[in-house]
Write a protein that holds these residues in place. Structure first.
Motif, PDB file in Angstrom:
ATOM      1  N   TYR A   1      -8.129  -6.320  -7.348  1.00  0.00           N
ATOM      2  CA  TYR A   1      -9.433  -5.397  -7.431  1.00  0.00           C
ATOM      3  C   TYR A   1     -10.396  -6.034  -8.529  1.00  0.00           C
ATOM      4  O   TYR A   1     -11.392  -5.669  -8.704  1.00  0.00           O
ATOM      5  CB  TYR A   1      -9.307  -3.864  -7.718  1.00  0.00           C
ATOM      6  N   ASP A   2     -10.011  -7.241  -9.117  1.00  0.00           N
ATOM      7  CA  ASP A   2     -11.008  -7.910 -10.043  1.00  0.00           C
ATOM      8  C   ASP A   2     -11.340  -7.165 -11.200  1.00  0.00           C
ATOM      9  O   ASP A   2     -12.271  -7.051 -11.586  1.00  0.00           O
ATOM     10  CB  ASP A   2     -11.952  -8.519  -9.262  1.00  0.00           C
ATOM     11  N   TRP A   3     -10.271  -6.308 -11.782  1.00  0.00           N
ATOM     12  CA  TRP A   3     -10.528  -5.763 -12.906  1.00  0.00           C
ATOM     13  C   TRP A   3     -10.896  -6.407 -14.191  1.00  0.00           C
ATOM     14  O   TRP A   3      -9.831  -7.510 -14.415  1.00  0.00           O
ATOM     15  CB  TRP A   3      -9.448  -4.636 -13.382  1.00  0.00           C
ATOM     16  N   ARG A   4     -11.667  -6.260 -14.908  1.00  0.00           N
ATOM     17  CA  ARG A   4     -12.231  -7.161 -16.251  1.00  0.00           C
ATOM     18  C   ARG A   4     -12.347  -6.279 -17.291  1.00  0.00           C
ATOM     19  O   ARG A   4     -12.755  -5.063 -17.117  1.00  0.00           O
ATOM     20  CB  ARG A   4     -13.601  -7.766 -15.783  1.00  0.00           C
TER      21      ARG A   4
ATOM     22  N   ASP B   1     -14.707 -13.081 -17.486  1.00  0.00           N
ATOM     23  CA  ASP B   1     -14.981 -13.425 -15.882  1.00  0.00           C
ATOM     24  C   ASP B   1     -13.670 -13.608 -15.319  1.00  0.00           C
ATOM     25  O   ASP B   1     -13.429 -13.969 -14.083  1.00  0.00           O
ATOM     26  CB  ASP B   1     -15.704 -14.740 -15.670  1.00  0.00           C
ATOM     27  N   ARG B   2     -12.697 -13.381 -15.907  1.00  0.00           N
ATOM     28  CA  ARG B   2     -11.095 -13.247 -15.571  1.00  0.00           C
ATOM     29  C   ARG B   2     -10.553 -12.199 -15.533  1.00  0.00           C
ATOM     30  O   ARG B   2     -10.774 -11.101 -16.393  1.00  0.00           O
ATOM     31  CB  ARG B   2     -10.326 -14.348 -16.326  1.00  0.00           C
ATOM     32  N   SER B   3      -9.655 -11.864 -14.398  1.00  0.00           N
ATOM     33  CA  SER B   3      -8.970 -10.407 -14.350  1.00  0.00           C
ATOM     34  C   SER B   3      -8.219 -10.354 -15.552  1.00  0.00           C
ATOM     35  O   SER B   3      -7.619 -11.261 -16.411  1.00  0.00           O
ATOM     36  CB  SER B   3      -8.100 -10.515 -13.205  1.00  0.00           C
TER      37      SER B   3
ATOM     38  N   LEU C   1      -5.438  -8.214 -10.412  1.00  0.00           N
ATOM     39  CA  LEU C   1      -5.971  -9.438  -9.529  1.00  0.00           C
ATOM     40  C   LEU C   1      -6.502  -9.072  -8.088  1.00  0.00           C
ATOM     41  O   LEU C   1      -7.399  -9.477  -7.718  1.00  0.00           O
ATOM     42  CB  LEU C   1      -4.551 -10.272  -9.290  1.00  0.00           C
TER      43      LEU C   1
END
Length: 220
Positions: A201-204, A155-157, A199
């Motif tokens: 686009y919240d890529w994971r 759940d973190r970038s 950060l």
């Protein structure tokens, strides 16, 4: 080698800037965890120099650079002092902190790879230690704060992936004998840009394929 790409003075300044920014992030986490002043300093120091100390111990560069220059300890102390008194204001510039943290991530993954190779490691091992230099301090910080390390959380970038990219590019530049200030800057910039895009686009990183677990990650 690092000293061939940057003058010792420039390299020292870059190291201290990266250390300061990483220390800020460690100190802020300590404040959020309600640690006392000693805990703030410890988390700041570990976050800032932990990765570099780990790398130096592995490659046999002893005593580690952090123990040969008081500036490496002084910058985290300064960061701790600022956060201790000004943490409400520091937290308001989280995007700025993230910006410099990404720059430090790129810098350390590249210079860590170069230093490891200069001590006789192979290309892959050097890249692995470059990654460890960049993310090792944050890993130790999260463990001490009793958190699941950020680089292991879905759940973190993306954090480790940008550092892996920068370290891999640096190792490839060494392999094909094209390592210079420009190519090193390119590796640093790649890690920086990928981290900032993650950060934005919240890529994971993906989780296990066809995952059926109903477990839900708890946000803090």
């Amino acid at each position: 080698m690092v000293h061939e790409l940057f003058s010792p003075g420039v390299q020292h300044v870059l190291d201290l800037v990266g250390i300061f920014v990483f220390a800020i992030s460690g100190a802020l986490l300590a404040v959020r965890k309600n640690f006392d002043v000693f805990g703030i300093v410890v988390l700041a120091e570990v976050t800032a120099i932990g990765g570099g100390v780990l790398r130096d111990l592995v490659i046999g560069a002893v005593p580690p650079a952090a123990f040969q220059d008081l500036g490496y300890f002084g910058m985290p102390l300064l960061a701790s002092l600022l956060v201790f008194f000004l943490h409400p204001h520091v937290e308001r510039i989280n995007w700025g902190i993230a910006l410099f943290d990404a720059a430090g991530l790129g810098l350390f993954c590249a210079t860590g790879t170069i230093k490891a190779y200069s001590y006789g490691l192979g290309y892959v091992s050097s890249a692995v230690l470059g990654l460890a230099t960049a993310v090792g301090g944050g890993l130790m910080r999260d463990i001490l704060a009793n958190d699941v390390p950020s680089l292991l959380r879905w759940d973190r970038s993306l954090y480790a992936v940008p550092a892996m990219a920068g370290a891999a590019i640096t190792a490839l530049c060494i392999r094909f004998d094209v390592l210079n200030a420009v190519s090193t800057a390119g590796a640093i910039l790649t890690a920086f840009v990928v981290r900032m895009l993650a950060l934005r686009y919240d890529w994971r990183a993906p989780r296990a394929w066809n995952r059926r677990s109903a477990a839900v990650e708890v946000e803090e």
